[in-house]
Design a protein around this motif. Structure first.
Motif, mmCIF file in Angstrom:
data_model
loop_
_atom_site.group_PDB
_atom_site.id
_atom_site.type_symbol
_atom_site.label_atom_id
_atom_site.label_comp_id
_atom_site.label_asym_id
_atom_site.label_seq_id
_atom_site.Cartn_x
_atom_site.Cartn_y
_atom_site.Cartn_z
ATOM 1 N N HIS A 67 57.210 55.689 35.602
ATOM 2 C CA HIS A 67 58.170 56.740 35.247
ATOM 3 C C HIS A 67 57.695 58.098 35.754
ATOM 4 C CE1 HIS A 67 59.592 53.532 32.891
ATOM 5 N NE2 HIS A 67 59.105 53.862 31.711
ATOM 6 N N ALA A 68 56.399 58.370 35.612
ATOM 7 C CA ALA A 68 55.863 59.675 36.015
ATOM 8 C C ALA A 68 56.020 59.891 37.514
ATOM 9 C CB ALA A 68 54.392 59.774 35.615
ATOM 10 N N GLU A 69 55.894 58.830 38.307
ATOM 11 C CA GLU A 69 56.069 58.952 39.749
ATOM 12 C C GLU A 69 57.509 59.309 40.084
ATOM 13 O OE1 GLU A 69 52.747 55.774 41.366
ATOM 14 O OE2 GLU A 69 54.667 55.012 40.659
ATOM 15 N N ILE A 70 58.456 58.680 39.407
ATOM 16 C CA ILE A 70 59.870 58.973 39.644
ATOM 17 C C ILE A 70 60.181 60.423 39.293
ATOM 18 C CG2 ILE A 70 62.222 58.402 38.908
ATOM 19 C CD1 ILE A 70 61.269 55.520 38.529
ATOM 20 N N HIS A 71 59.536 60.915 38.267
ATOM 21 C CA HIS A 71 59.789 62.288 37.825
ATOM 22 C C HIS A 71 59.164 63.328 38.751
ATOM 23 C CE1 HIS A 71 60.490 65.707 35.344
ATOM 24 N NE2 HIS A 71 59.240 65.833 34.930
ATOM 25 N N LYS A 72 57.989 63.023 39.304
ATOM 26 C CA LYS A 72 57.210 64.056 39.983
ATOM 27 C C LYS A 72 57.214 63.995 41.502
ATOM 28 C CE LYS A 72 53.960 64.629 36.125
ATOM 29 N NZ LYS A 72 52.530 64.515 35.705
ATOM 30 N N LEU A 73 57.332 62.797 42.076
ATOM 31 C CA LEU A 73 57.158 62.694 43.526
ATOM 32 C C LEU A 73 58.325 63.334 44.281
ATOM 33 C CD1 LEU A 73 55.704 59.089 43.973
ATOM 34 C CD2 LEU A 73 54.491 61.287 43.954
ATOM 35 N N PRO A 74 58.053 64.082 45.360
ATOM 36 C CA PRO A 74 59.107 64.761 46.126
ATOM 37 C C PRO A 74 60.167 63.819 46.677
ATOM 38 C CG PRO A 74 56.962 65.646 46.710
ATOM 39 C CD PRO A 74 56.702 64.460 45.841
ATOM 40 N N ASP A 85 65.764 62.293 47.333
ATOM 41 C CA ASP A 85 66.694 61.184 47.556
ATOM 42 C C ASP A 85 67.358 60.667 46.294
ATOM 43 O OD1 ASP A 85 66.181 61.218 50.270
ATOM 44 O OD2 ASP A 85 64.536 59.775 50.133
ATOM 45 N N ALA A 86 66.772 60.966 45.118
ATOM 46 C CA ALA A 86 67.351 60.486 43.853
ATOM 47 C C ALA A 86 67.122 61.525 42.760
ATOM 48 C CB ALA A 86 66.736 59.147 43.464
ATOM 49 N N PRO A 87 67.697 62.741 42.907
ATOM 50 C CA PRO A 87 67.418 63.810 41.943
ATOM 51 C C PRO A 87 67.909 63.508 40.533
ATOM 52 C CG PRO A 87 69.191 64.442 43.450
ATOM 53 C CD PRO A 87 68.577 63.201 43.997
ATOM 54 N N LEU A 88 69.007 62.769 40.410
ATOM 55 C CA LEU A 88 69.494 62.400 39.077
ATOM 56 C C LEU A 88 68.473 61.508 38.385
ATOM 57 C CD1 LEU A 88 71.538 62.154 36.800
ATOM 58 C CD2 LEU A 88 72.789 60.472 38.169
ATOM 59 N N LEU A 89 67.962 60.524 39.093
ATOM 60 C CA LEU A 89 66.956 59.626 38.534
ATOM 61 C C LEU A 89 65.677 60.383 38.195
ATOM 62 C CD1 LEU A 89 66.445 56.610 37.902
ATOM 63 C CD2 LEU A 89 65.490 56.412 40.204
ATOM 64 N N SER A 90 65.270 61.285 39.072
ATOM 65 C CA SER A 90 64.068 62.069 38.845
ATOM 66 C C SER A 90 64.184 62.931 37.594
ATOM 67 C CB SER A 90 63.789 62.947 40.066
ATOM 68 O OG SER A 90 62.655 63.756 39.856
ATOM 69 N N THR A 91 65.337 63.572 37.437
ATOM 70 C CA THR A 91 65.547 64.405 36.249
ATOM 71 C C THR A 91 65.538 63.566 34.975
ATOM 72 O OG1 THR A 91 66.784 66.086 37.451
ATOM 73 C CG2 THR A 91 67.201 65.914 35.093
ATOM 74 N N ALA A 92 66.233 62.438 34.993
ATOM 75 C CA ALA A 92 66.287 61.575 33.812
ATOM 76 C C ALA A 92 64.901 61.077 33.421
ATOM 77 C CB ALA A 92 67.223 60.397 34.069
ATOM 78 N N ALA A 93 64.036 60.828 34.424
ATOM 79 C CA ALA A 93 62.689 60.329 34.136
ATOM 80 C C ALA A 93 61.898 61.313 33.288
ATOM 81 C CB ALA A 93 61.955 60.034 35.436
ATOM 82 N N GLY A 94 62.178 62.598 33.450
ATOM 83 C CA GLY A 94 61.480 63.600 32.659
ATOM 84 C C GLY A 94 61.846 63.578 31.195
ATOM 85 N N TRP A 95 62.918 62.874 30.847
ATOM 86 C CA TRP A 95 63.356 62.764 29.458
ATOM 87 C C TRP A 95 62.857 61.482 28.787
ATOM 88 C CZ3 TRP A 95 66.256 66.088 26.381
ATOM 89 C CH2 TRP A 95 66.691 67.253 27.008
ATOM 90 N N VAL A 96 62.178 60.627 29.536
ATOM 91 C CA VAL A 96 61.710 59.364 28.979
ATOM 92 C C VAL A 96 60.485 59.608 28.103
ATOM 93 C CG1 VAL A 96 60.783 57.081 29.485
ATOM 94 C CG2 VAL A 96 62.581 58.032 30.928
ATOM 95 N N ALA A 97 60.628 59.453 26.815
ATOM 96 C CA ALA A 97 59.519 59.497 25.860
ATOM 97 C C ALA A 97 58.573 60.668 26.134
ATOM 98 C CB ALA A 97 58.779 58.161 25.875
ATOM 99 N N HIS A 98 57.267 60.374 26.186
ATOM 100 C CA HIS A 98 56.252 61.405 26.366
ATOM 101 C C HIS A 98 55.393 61.070 27.571
ATOM 102 C CE1 HIS A 98 57.372 62.986 22.415
ATOM 103 N NE2 HIS A 98 57.386 61.732 22.013
ATOM 104 N N SER A 99 54.533 61.990 27.965
ATOM 105 C CA SER A 99 53.776 61.822 29.205
ATOM 106 C C SER A 99 52.922 60.566 29.201
ATOM 107 C CB SER A 99 52.897 63.051 29.458
ATOM 108 O OG SER A 99 51.997 63.263 28.377
ATOM 109 N N GLN A 100 52.349 60.201 28.042
ATOM 110 C CA GLN A 100 51.515 58.999 27.991
ATOM 111 C C GLN A 100 52.328 57.758 28.325
ATOM 112 O OE1 GLN A 100 51.773 61.350 25.684
ATOM 113 N NE2 GLN A 100 49.831 61.789 24.670
ATOM 114 N N VAL A 101 53.551 57.705 27.810
ATOM 115 C CA VAL A 101 54.436 56.570 28.086
ATOM 116 C C VAL A 101 54.888 56.598 29.543
ATOM 117 C CG1 VAL A 101 56.663 55.510 27.531
ATOM 118 C CG2 VAL A 101 55.203 56.380 25.701
#
Length: 295
Positions: A77-84, A89-105
Motif C-alpha cells: 500500500h505504501a508503494e502505491i501511495h508514494k511512488l511517482p 499513471d494512477a493518481p486516484l489509486l495513489s490518493t486512496a492508498a493514503g487513506w488505508v489504515a495507518h502507516s504500519q499497515v
C-alpha cells in the motif's frame, strides 16, 4: 484472542503455492497478513494451512504496457501511495492508498490481499470499480482475467475459486482526458470508513463527459458501484445541477446497514455527500480549493 493452530509453508513459486492450497480445502494464501491475521485471532477463519506467498518476487512487478498499468499483487500500500509512477499513471489509486489504515499497515499490507479481502469499507475495491479495472488470477487450470464488476461479491466474497491466486490487477492508465475525485469520511484518519466514494471520468476536447463511474465505500453488503451516473452526466459539460441530479439518483440505490458508526440513514447521507464531493473534484467544481484528499 489467539488464532487456532495451523501449519505454515513458505511457497517457492506461484505454481507451488497454488498446488499447496488446492490440495487442502481449508488452506489459505497469506502475504502481508493485515486482514487475515485479525480474522484468525477473532476465530472468524480457521485454516489448517497458511501458504506464504510474500517472497514471490514475480508478484511484485509493476509496469505500464500501452494504456494499461499492471500492478503485481504483492505491491505494498505504501508503494502505491508514494511512488511517482502511481502518482502519474494512477493518481486516484495513489490518493486512496493514503487513506488505508495507518502507516504500519500500509507498509505491510499488499494490494492483492486487500482486493481479495473484498471489504465493503475498503478503499481499493471502490477505486477498481471506478476505473473499470481487471483482476488477474491464476490456478492449476491457467490464468484468467475477471472484470472487477464481476469479481466483487458480498462482504468478504469474490469470484476467486479455492486454489486460485490473485496475481495482479490491470488498471487503465491516467491520461489528459481522465478526471478523478476521492472523498472519504471516518471518525479519525485511519479508522474504518463510515462512507466514501471514488470517481473516474473521461471528457472530450470540449469538456463534455463521455464516461463516468464511481465506486462507493461502506454503501452496501459488499463493494458497490454508484448507479445512475451516466444518465445524469454523460454528453454534458458537468455543472452543479448535473452533480446534484447524479447524486440524487445514486442515493436512491444505497443500502448501507446500521452499525456502531451510525444508523443506515446517517451512513447513506455520508456516502451521498462523499459522492458529491468526489464528483465536484473530478469535474473541477470545487472552487473553494478543497484538497482531493480531504474528507
Amino acid at each position: 484472542m489467539k488464532p487456532p493452530p495451523f501449519e505454515y509453508v513458505v511457497a517457492t513459486s506461484v505454481d507451488h503455492a497454488i498446488e499447496l492450497v488446492s490440495s487442502d480445502e481449508d488452506a489459505k494464501f497469506i502475504a502481508g497478513g493485515q486482514s487475515l491475521i485479525p480474522l484468525l485471532s477473532l476465530r472468524f477463519a480457521s485454516p489448517t494451512l497458511l501458504v506464504d506467498v510474500s517472497r514471490l518476487t514475480e508478484l511484485r512487478d509493476v509496469r505500464r504496457v500501452g494504456e494499461v498499468l499492471h500492478i503485481g499483487a504483492l505491491t505494498r500500500h505504501a508503494e502505491i501511495h508514494k511512488l511517482p509512477k502511481f502518482r502519474q499513471d494512477a493518481p486516484l489509486l495513489s490518493t486512496a492508498a493514503g487513506w488505508v489504515a495507518h502507516s504500519q499497515v500500509r507498509n505491510r499490507g499488499t494490494f492483492g490481499g486487500a482486493i481479495a479481502h473484498s471489504d465493503s469499507a475498503a478503499e481499493f475495491p471502490a477505486v477498481l470499480l471506478a476505473t473499470g479495472a481487471t483482476i488477474v488470477a491464476r490456478s492449476s487450470n491457467g490464468e484468467r482475467r475477471i472484470p472487477c464488476q464481476e469479481f466483487f461479491g458480498a462482504h468478504f466474497q469474490t469470484a476467486l475459486n479455492h486454489g486460485e491466486l490473485l496475481t495482479g490487477v490491470e488498471v487503465p492508465a491516467h491520461d489528459a482526458f481522465t478526471r478523478w475525485g476521492f472523498s472519504e469520511f471516518a471518525r479519525r484518519r485511519g479508522d474504518y470508513a463510515i462512507g466514501g466514494a471514488a470517481v473516474s471520468a473521461r471528457v472530450d476536447e470540449q469538456g463534455r463527459c463521455t464516461r463516468v463511474r464511481a465506486g462507493l465505500i461502506a454503501a452496501g453488503p459488499g463493494p458497490t458501484s454508484a448507479e445512475g451516473l451516466e444518465e445524469a452526466l454523460v454528453d454534458r459539460v458537468v455543472d452543479e445541477s448535473a452533480v446534484s441530479d447524479a447524486v440524487a439518483c445514486a442515493e436512491r440505490h444505497l443500502t448501507p446497514e446500521s452499525n456502531v458508526h451510525g444508523t443506515k440513514e446517517y451512513r447513506r447521507a455520508v456516502v451521498a455527500e462523499s459522492l458529491r464531493r468526489a464528483l465536484r473534484q473530478a469535474f473541477d467544481l470545487d472552487h473553494a480549493g478543497t484538497e482531493r484528499t480531504s474528507a
